[in-house]
Motif scaffolding. Structure first.
Motif, PDB file in Angstrom:
ATOM      1  N   UNK A 149      -4.643  27.403  -0.824  1.00  0.00           N
ATOM      2  CA  UNK A 149      -3.539  28.226  -1.314  1.00  0.00           C
ATOM      3  C   UNK A 149      -2.459  28.110  -0.252  1.00  0.00           C
ATOM      4  N   UNK A 150      -1.302  27.582  -0.649  1.00  0.00           N
ATOM      5  CA  UNK A 150      -0.316  27.079   0.284  1.00  0.00           C
ATOM      6  C   UNK A 150       1.091  27.522  -0.110  1.00  0.00           C
ATOM      7  N   UNK A 151       2.037  27.296   0.781  1.00  0.00           N
ATOM      8  CA  UNK A 151       3.464  27.351   0.450  1.00  0.00           C
ATOM      9  C   UNK A 151       4.048  26.033   0.926  1.00  0.00           C
ATOM     10  N   UNK A 152       4.845  25.419   0.077  1.00  0.00           N
ATOM     11  CA  UNK A 152       5.290  24.045   0.317  1.00  0.00           C
ATOM     12  C   UNK A 152       6.076  23.871   1.616  1.00  0.00           C
ATOM     13  N   UNK A 153       6.748  24.906   2.097  1.00  0.00           N
ATOM     14  CA  UNK A 153       7.593  24.804   3.291  1.00  0.00           C
ATOM     15  C   UNK A 153       6.860  25.198   4.577  1.00  0.00           C
ATOM     16  N   UNK A 154       5.616  25.639   4.484  1.00  0.00           N
ATOM     17  CA  UNK A 154       4.897  26.203   5.625  1.00  0.00           C
ATOM     18  C   UNK A 154       4.289  25.104   6.503  1.00  0.00           C
ATOM     19  N   UNK A 190      -3.783  39.317  -3.891  1.00  0.00           N
ATOM     20  CA  UNK A 190      -5.196  39.339  -4.265  1.00  0.00           C
ATOM     21  C   UNK A 190      -6.047  38.560  -3.263  1.00  0.00           C
ATOM     22  N   UNK A 191      -5.506  37.479  -2.715  1.00  0.00           N
ATOM     23  CA  UNK A 191      -6.219  36.745  -1.666  1.00  0.00           C
ATOM     24  C   UNK A 191      -6.458  37.661  -0.474  1.00  0.00           C
ATOM     25  N   UNK A 192      -5.468  38.501  -0.159  1.00  0.00           N
ATOM     26  CA  UNK A 192      -5.629  39.430   0.961  1.00  0.00           C
ATOM     27  C   UNK A 192      -6.802  40.378   0.701  1.00  0.00           C
ATOM     28  N   UNK A 193      -6.948  40.840  -0.532  1.00  0.00           N
ATOM     29  CA  UNK A 193      -8.061  41.729  -0.865  1.00  0.00           C
ATOM     30  C   UNK A 193      -9.399  40.998  -0.720  1.00  0.00           C
ATOM     31  N   UNK A 194      -9.405  39.704  -1.025  1.00  0.00           N
ATOM     32  CA  UNK A 194     -10.651  38.927  -0.980  1.00  0.00           C
ATOM     33  C   UNK A 194     -11.001  38.511   0.448  1.00  0.00           C
ATOM     34  N   UNK A 195      -9.992  38.027   1.203  1.00  0.00           N
ATOM     35  CA  UNK A 195     -10.268  37.433   2.515  1.00  0.00           C
ATOM     36  C   UNK A 195      -9.942  38.346   3.686  1.00  0.00           C
ATOM     37  N   UNK A 196      -9.111  39.352   3.446  1.00  0.00           N
ATOM     38  CA  UNK A 196      -8.723  40.234   4.538  1.00  0.00           C
ATOM     39  C   UNK A 196      -7.461  39.798   5.257  1.00  0.00           C
ATOM     40  N   UNK A 197      -6.874  38.663   4.876  1.00  0.00           N
ATOM     41  CA  UNK A 197      -5.598  38.271   5.466  1.00  0.00           C
ATOM     42  C   UNK A 197      -4.670  37.731   4.384  1.00  0.00           C
ATOM     43  N   UNK A 198      -3.362  37.890   4.631  1.00  0.00           N
ATOM     44  CA  UNK A 198      -2.374  37.551   3.611  1.00  0.00           C
ATOM     45  C   UNK A 198      -1.662  36.235   3.904  1.00  0.00           C
ATOM     46  N   UNK A 199      -1.763  35.746   5.112  1.00  0.00           N
ATOM     47  CA  UNK A 199      -1.022  34.545   5.492  1.00  0.00           C
ATOM     48  C   UNK A 199      -1.557  33.322   4.766  1.00  0.00           C
TER      49      UNK A 199
END
Length: 116
Positions: A36-41, A75-84
């Protein structure tokens, strides 16, 4: 990254958090490596480049190209504990972000995770 090893999925819309959580669970169970990515990151690029080095096909979801990217990230933050981003999953398990994948690669621990 124009590699044929990378499948990129973009624009889609999901209604509710349960739908999004089911989407995430399905996504990470269907492919060996999901990013799960952002194209500019730059950290996302780092993670994708590592998998390209080891010639590992990956499925990439560019959240900045999706209408529901923020909802997925929450939702990823809820699953993994981080939002980055990136959030990298191997065999359904979150292994962290770009620096984590790079460390796994440099320590020789990444390749064994990709076998099987």
């Amino acid at each position: 990254m124009g590699s044929s090893l990378t499948k990129i999925f973009s624009v889609s819309k999901m209604a509710s958090s349960p739908d999004v959580q089911q989407f995430i669970k399905t996504a990470i169970s269907q492919d060996k490596v999901v990013v799960f990515s952002k194209s500019y990151c730059p950290y996302c690029k780092l993670a994708k480049d590592v998998f390209n080095k080891v010639k590992q096909p990956i499925k990439v979801y560019e959240l900045d190209h999706r209408d529901d990217g923020d909802v997925i990230q929450n939702n990823l933050q809820q699953i993994t504990g981080f939002r980055t981003v990136p959030q990298v999953f191997i065999n359904g398990n979150c292994v962290g972000g770009g620096s984590d994948v790079d460390k796994l690669y440099n320590s020789g621990k990444l390749q064994p995770m990709l076998i099987g």
